[in-house]
Every structure is written in structure tokens, then in C-alpha cells.
Design a protein around this motif. Structure first.
Motif, PDB file in Angstrom:
ATOM      1  N   GLY A  41       4.610 -32.941  35.829  1.00 28.61           N
ATOM      2  CA  GLY A  41       4.554 -34.311  35.347  1.00 28.61           C
ATOM      3  C   GLY A  41       3.146 -34.589  34.865  1.00 28.61           C
ATOM      4  N   ALA A  42       2.990 -35.650  34.100  1.00 25.91           N
ATOM      5  CA  ALA A  42       1.670 -35.954  33.565  1.00 25.91           C
ATOM      6  C   ALA A  42       0.758 -36.591  34.609  1.00 25.91           C
ATOM      7  CB  ALA A  42       1.795 -36.885  32.363  1.00 25.91           C
ATOM      8  N   SER A  69       1.038 -32.442  39.042  1.00 25.49           N
ATOM      9  CA  SER A  69       0.543 -33.476  38.138  1.00 25.49           C
ATOM     10  C   SER A  69      -0.560 -32.853  37.293  1.00 25.49           C
ATOM     11  CB  SER A  69      -0.008 -34.671  38.917  1.00 25.49           C
ATOM     12  OG  SER A  69      -0.580 -35.608  38.034  1.00 25.49           O
ATOM     13  N   VAL A  70      -0.407 -32.897  35.989  1.00 29.34           N
ATOM     14  CA  VAL A  70      -1.357 -32.223  35.101  1.00 29.34           C
ATOM     15  C   VAL A  70      -2.644 -33.047  34.943  1.00 29.34           C
ATOM     16  CG1 VAL A  70      -1.674 -31.170  32.814  1.00 29.34           C
ATOM     17  CG2 VAL A  70       0.543 -31.043  33.961  1.00 29.34           C
ATOM     18  N   THR A  71      -2.591 -34.346  35.182  1.00 30.15           N
ATOM     19  CA  THR A  71      -3.824 -35.153  35.244  1.00 30.15           C
ATOM     20  C   THR A  71      -3.970 -35.733  36.635  1.00 30.15           C
ATOM     21  OG1 THR A  71      -2.990 -37.382  34.689  1.00 30.15           O
ATOM     22  CG2 THR A  71      -3.342 -35.832  32.853  1.00 30.15           C
ATOM     23  N   ASN A  72      -5.166 -36.231  36.918  1.00 35.85           N
ATOM     24  CA  ASN A  72      -5.439 -36.727  38.266  1.00 35.85           C
ATOM     25  C   ASN A  72      -5.170 -38.212  38.455  1.00 35.85           C
ATOM     26  OD1 ASN A  72      -7.629 -38.011  37.044  1.00 35.85           O
ATOM     27  ND2 ASN A  72      -9.138 -36.513  37.766  1.00 35.85           N
ATOM     28  N   GLY A  73      -4.685 -38.882  37.421  1.00 42.16           N
ATOM     29  CA  GLY A  73      -4.278 -40.271  37.568  1.00 42.16           C
ATOM     30  C   GLY A  73      -5.409 -41.263  37.756  1.00 42.16           C
ATOM     31  N   ASP A  74      -6.618 -40.910  37.289  1.00 40.31           N
ATOM     32  CA  ASP A  74      -7.792 -41.709  37.662  1.00 40.31           C
ATOM     33  C   ASP A  74      -7.986 -43.005  36.884  1.00 40.31           C
ATOM     34  OD1 ASP A  74      -8.523 -40.483  35.286  1.00 40.31           O
ATOM     35  OD2 ASP A  74     -10.372 -39.581  36.059  1.00 40.31           O
ATOM     36  N   ILE A  75      -7.062 -43.341  35.958  1.00 39.34           N
ATOM     37  CA  ILE A  75      -7.082 -44.675  35.359  1.00 39.34           C
ATOM     38  C   ILE A  75      -5.752 -45.387  35.571  1.00 39.34           C
ATOM     39  CG2 ILE A  75      -8.854 -44.105  33.635  1.00 39.34           C
ATOM     40  CD1 ILE A  75      -6.533 -44.058  31.541  1.00 39.34           C
ATOM     41  N   HIS A 110      -8.722 -35.655  33.437  1.00 40.39           N
ATOM     42  CA  HIS A 110      -8.732 -37.110  33.415  1.00 40.39           C
ATOM     43  C   HIS A 110      -7.428 -37.684  32.863  1.00 40.39           C
ATOM     44  CE1 HIS A 110     -12.810 -37.583  34.745  1.00 40.39           C
ATOM     45  NE2 HIS A 110     -13.318 -36.918  33.727  1.00 40.39           N
ATOM     46  N   ASP A 111      -6.920 -38.669  33.544  1.00 43.76           N
ATOM     47  CA  ASP A 111      -5.763 -39.442  33.101  1.00 43.76           C
ATOM     48  C   ASP A 111      -6.054 -40.066  31.738  1.00 43.76           C
ATOM     49  OD1 ASP A 111      -3.607 -41.183  32.868  1.00 43.76           O
ATOM     50  OD2 ASP A 111      -3.892 -42.111  34.830  1.00 43.76           O
ATOM     51  N   GLY A 112      -5.100 -39.946  30.812  1.00 46.90           N
ATOM     52  CA  GLY A 112      -5.261 -40.518  29.486  1.00 46.90           C
ATOM     53  C   GLY A 112      -6.028 -39.660  28.514  1.00 46.90           C
ATOM     54  N   GLU A 113      -6.498 -38.486  28.983  1.00 50.06           N
ATOM     55  CA  GLU A 113      -7.330 -37.643  28.127  1.00 50.06           C
ATOM     56  C   GLU A 113      -6.765 -36.235  27.949  1.00 50.06           C
ATOM     57  OE1 GLU A 113     -11.426 -37.699  29.346  1.00 50.06           O
ATOM     58  OE2 GLU A 113     -11.431 -39.882  29.648  1.00 50.06           O
ATOM     59  N   LEU A 114      -5.529 -36.020  28.387  1.00 56.27           N
ATOM     60  CA  LEU A 114      -4.936 -34.693  28.254  1.00 56.27           C
ATOM     61  C   LEU A 114      -4.731 -34.348  26.780  1.00 56.27           C
ATOM     62  CD1 LEU A 114      -3.639 -32.241  29.727  1.00 56.27           C
ATOM     63  CD2 LEU A 114      -1.448 -33.437  29.501  1.00 56.27           C
ATOM     64  N   MET A 115      -5.143 -33.144  26.402  1.00 59.31           N
ATOM     65  CA  MET A 115      -4.963 -32.650  25.043  1.00 59.31           C
ATOM     66  C   MET A 115      -4.329 -31.259  25.089  1.00 59.31           C
ATOM     67  SD  MET A 115      -6.005 -35.013  23.001  1.00 59.31           S
ATOM     68  CE  MET A 115      -6.177 -34.126  21.442  1.00 59.31           C
ATOM     69  N   PRO A 116      -3.525 -30.898  24.069  1.00 59.68           N
ATOM     70  CA  PRO A 116      -2.887 -29.577  24.042  1.00 59.68           C
ATOM     71  C   PRO A 116      -3.842 -28.498  23.557  1.00 59.68           C
ATOM     72  CG  PRO A 116      -2.194 -30.840  22.142  1.00 59.68           C
ATOM     73  CD  PRO A 116      -3.064 -31.758  22.957  1.00 59.68           C
ATOM     74  N   TYR A 144       6.478 -42.224  25.267  1.00 58.58           N
ATOM     75  CA  TYR A 144       5.570 -43.341  25.001  1.00 58.58           C
ATOM     76  C   TYR A 144       4.127 -43.029  25.372  1.00 58.58           C
ATOM     77  CZ  TYR A 144       5.029 -44.441  29.961  1.00 58.58           C
ATOM     78  OH  TYR A 144       4.697 -44.381  31.281  1.00 58.58           O
ATOM     79  N   HIS A 145       3.914 -42.114  26.295  1.00 54.54           N
ATOM     80  CA  HIS A 145       2.569 -41.849  26.820  1.00 54.54           C
ATOM     81  C   HIS A 145       2.056 -40.518  26.277  1.00 54.54           C
ATOM     82  CE1 HIS A 145      -0.847 -41.540  29.452  1.00 54.54           C
ATOM     83  NE2 HIS A 145      -0.512 -42.624  30.130  1.00 54.54           N
ATOM     84  N   PRO A 146       0.846 -40.481  25.705  1.00 56.61           N
ATOM     85  CA  PRO A 146       0.336 -39.216  25.165  1.00 56.61           C
ATOM     86  C   PRO A 146       0.238 -38.115  26.202  1.00 56.61           C
ATOM     87  CG  PRO A 146      -1.411 -40.879  25.252  1.00 56.61           C
ATOM     88  CD  PRO A 146      -0.128 -41.584  25.504  1.00 56.61           C
ATOM     89  N   ASP A 147      -0.104 -38.462  27.440  1.00 59.34           N
ATOM     90  CA  ASP A 147      -0.168 -37.428  28.480  1.00 59.34           C
ATOM     91  C   ASP A 147       1.200 -36.800  28.698  1.00 59.34           C
ATOM     92  OD1 ASP A 147      -2.861 -37.926  28.841  1.00 59.34           O
ATOM     93  OD2 ASP A 147      -2.606 -39.095  30.674  1.00 59.34           O
ATOM     94  N   HIS A 148       2.255 -37.609  28.702  1.00 58.96           N
ATOM     95  CA  HIS A 148       3.612 -37.073  28.847  1.00 58.96           C
ATOM     96  C   HIS A 148       3.933 -36.128  27.696  1.00 58.96           C
ATOM     97  CE1 HIS A 148       5.294 -40.601  31.514  1.00 58.96           C
ATOM     98  NE2 HIS A 148       4.064 -40.259  31.859  1.00 58.96           N
TER      99      HIS A 148
END
Length: 308
Positions: A41-42, A69-75, A110-116, A144-148
Motif C-alpha cells: 500500500g502507499a 507501506s511504501v511511504t512512511n505517512g509523515d504528512i 516521504h509521504d506525498g513524494e513517492l516517484m517511480p 486519486y493519490h499520486p502515491d497510490h
């Protein structure tokens, strides 16, 4: 001493050969004949929400499941952020996993900053290999979410690379390609989610609700889009029974809607009589990348489905 590229390849091949024979000592997994499932999950709630019930069913039969979880959810909170929130959400996710009987991993991105990126493709590939996965579950790559979205892209990009020996040669490749699955969503373009497998999670529904109680920052405080006003609508922390009832009502609606929406897939796997009695479900779509399972193989991978 200079080392040419041919020498690097030789050493890489030797390392992979040792990994096949003995396993990577840093990432050894039990070879006990049980299934190994990894769910991406993101954020530290996505895999829990989407696959928590099915994960519990696998775990009850002794199979091995990891929720990542691929990001740490920090935002992911309206009132706090940064390292403190990342630690809080990591602890919440770990408690959910403990209650479900599975394992948990939160990556430090970082949450919201995941890039491929290539670096992140390697991280996902290594995670799948280290878990020696039979099944890989992730978001679809439109959301809807770029991280997803980018979790979906990264897992798709890993679907072939997990078996390629000289991609990430520090981690032995898988001997066979896993089955890659998408978790359900409501998005219609470029095409809507189509359930290939739907699972009756009624027997573990209460366990899932109990587990999700641990996600306090998201369930009772509203996460990134919460507010003091929204928090006021949820029962307070000193009223745990009221909180559970409040959360239970929301998941009854959510999980029953999934069962209703994917009733045809339930009929396919459970037969019409039983399928019409199923109240709560989770659903999955087979990704066209990775191994393409037959119906018999799906029953082996989802051993709680009825036999023919």
C-alpha cells in the motif's frame, strides 16, 4: 585493485548461485510449504484497509503475509507531521499486523513524494524477492493519490524484474514469477476495477475491525484531511466501546458494499447459494503481468475458497 565489469558479473553469478542453494543469510525465509504473500500500500493504512481480511484468513491457515507501506505517512495528519507522525503511524501499522497475525513493514520514503524511480523499483524488487513471494498485491496504477498510482507502477515494473538475475544482483532472484493482483478501487478510467477473485471475509470481519482500531490517527482523527470539527464527530479516546461501534458501523457499510458490488465474482468461486449469503468481501483483480493462474491455481493460492 581495479575490477572490470566481467569480474563483477562473475561474482554476481556466484552470489546468486549461493542464494539459490542456501538462501540469502540476511533475508532467509522459512521453506515450510506455506504460501508467502506481500501486500503493498502507499501509506500505513492502505494494505490494511484493502487486504486485511484476506490476510487474516491466510494467516489463520499458517501462511505468511507481510503488509508493506511504501511511504512512511509523515504528512498524513491535519495536526502533526514529520518524524513524530511517521513513528506513530509505523507503530499503528505494526499493531494492526500483530492483531491480524501477519508482519508489517513501513519504508522510509516521504509521504506525498513517492516517484517511480529506478531506486524505488529496486526497493520494491528486493522486497518481493526477500519475502520469496507467491502472491503480490498492490494498488492499480490509476488512482486519486499520486502515491497510490506510483505504487502500482513500481509493482508493475517489478513484475518481470523479480526473476531477472542481474537486476539487483545483491538479492537472489525468484525462481518463478509470483501472481500479481490489484486491490479493489472505485475508479472508472481508463477502465474500472474487475474482480477476478472475491473473498468472503465474514469469519474474520470482527478481527479486521478490532485490528483497524489501532489506526487512530486515520480512523478517529481523520488523517490528512481531518479537523477539530471532524474529530468531534468521532467518540473520544476514553470511550473505546463507543469508538469500536462507530468504526464497526463504517466497515459494515464498506465491506458489505464490496460484497454487493462483486457478487458475480463471489458466485463464481462460492456458488450462487452460498454467495448470496455473503455479507462482507474483499476483491482482487489479476494483473496481466506476472504469472497467469488457472482456476485450480487460484484455489491453491486462496485455500479458503471452496473446493470444486
Amino acid at each position: 585493485m581495479a575490477i572490470d565489469s566481467r569480474t563483477v558479473l562473475v561474482f554476481s553469478f556466484l552470489w546468486i548461485s549461493v542464494g539459490f542453494m542456501y538462501g540469502d543469510p540476511g533475508t532467509a525465509v522459512a521453506q515450510d510449504g506455506k504460501l508467502r504473500i506481500i501486500c503493498f500500500g502507499a501509506h500505513p493504512d492502505d494494505a490494511e484497509y484493502k487486504s486485511g481480511g484476506t490476510a487474516a484468513l491466510w494467516a489463520e491457515q499458517g501462511h505468511h503475509v507481510k503488509l508493506v507501506s511504501v511511504t512512511n505517512g509523515d504528512i498524513g495528519h491535519w495536526q502533526m507531521s514529520g518524524g513524530a507522525l511517521a513513528k506513530r503511524r509505523t507503530a499503528e501499522s505494526a499493531l494492526v499486523a500483530k492483531r491480524l497475525g501477519v508482519e508489517s513493514l513501513v519504508m522510509d520514503i516521504h509521504d506525498g513524494e513517492l516517484m517511480p524511480t529506478l531506486e524505488n523499483r529496486r526497493k520494491i524488487t528486493r522486497a518481493i524477492r526477500q519475502w520469496n513471494a507467491d502472491i503480490v498485491i498492490a494498488h492499480r496504477p490509476w488512482d486519486y493519490h499520486p502515491d497510490h498510482r506510483y505504487v502500482g507502477v513500481l509493482v508493475q515494473d517489478a513484475a518481470y524484474m523479480v526473476t531477472v538475475p542481474f537486476f539487483c544482483p545483491d538479492t537472489p532472484p525468484l525462481k518463478k514469477n509470483p501472481v500479481f493482483l490489484y486491490s479493489s478501487d472505485r475508479f472508472q478510467k481508463p477502465y474500472p476495477f474487475r474482480a477476478d477473485v472475491a473473498v468472503d471475509v465474514g469469519s474474520v470481519f470482527e478481527k479486521k475491525v478490532d485490528a483497524l482500531m489501532a489506526l487512530e490517527s486515520q480512523t478517529f482523527e481523520g488523517g490528512a484531511l481531518g479537523s477539530a470539527e471532524k474529530m468531534a464527530n468521532a467518540p473520544p479516546a476514553n470511550a473505546p466501546e463507543a469508538r469500536r461501534q462507530w468504526l464497526h458501523e463504517r466497515w459494515v457499510k464498506r465491506q458489505s458494499a464490496e460484497a454487493q458490488q462483486h457478487r458475480n465474482a463471489l458466485i463464481r468461486w462460492y456458488g450462487e447459494d452460498r454467495a448470496m449469503q455473503i455479507d462482507y468481501a474483499e476483491a482482487f483483480e489479476i494483473c496481466e503481468y506476472g504469472r497467469q493462474p488457472s482456476d485450480d491455481e487460484i484455489r491453491e493460492l486462496f485455500p479458503f475458497l471452496p473446493k470444486k
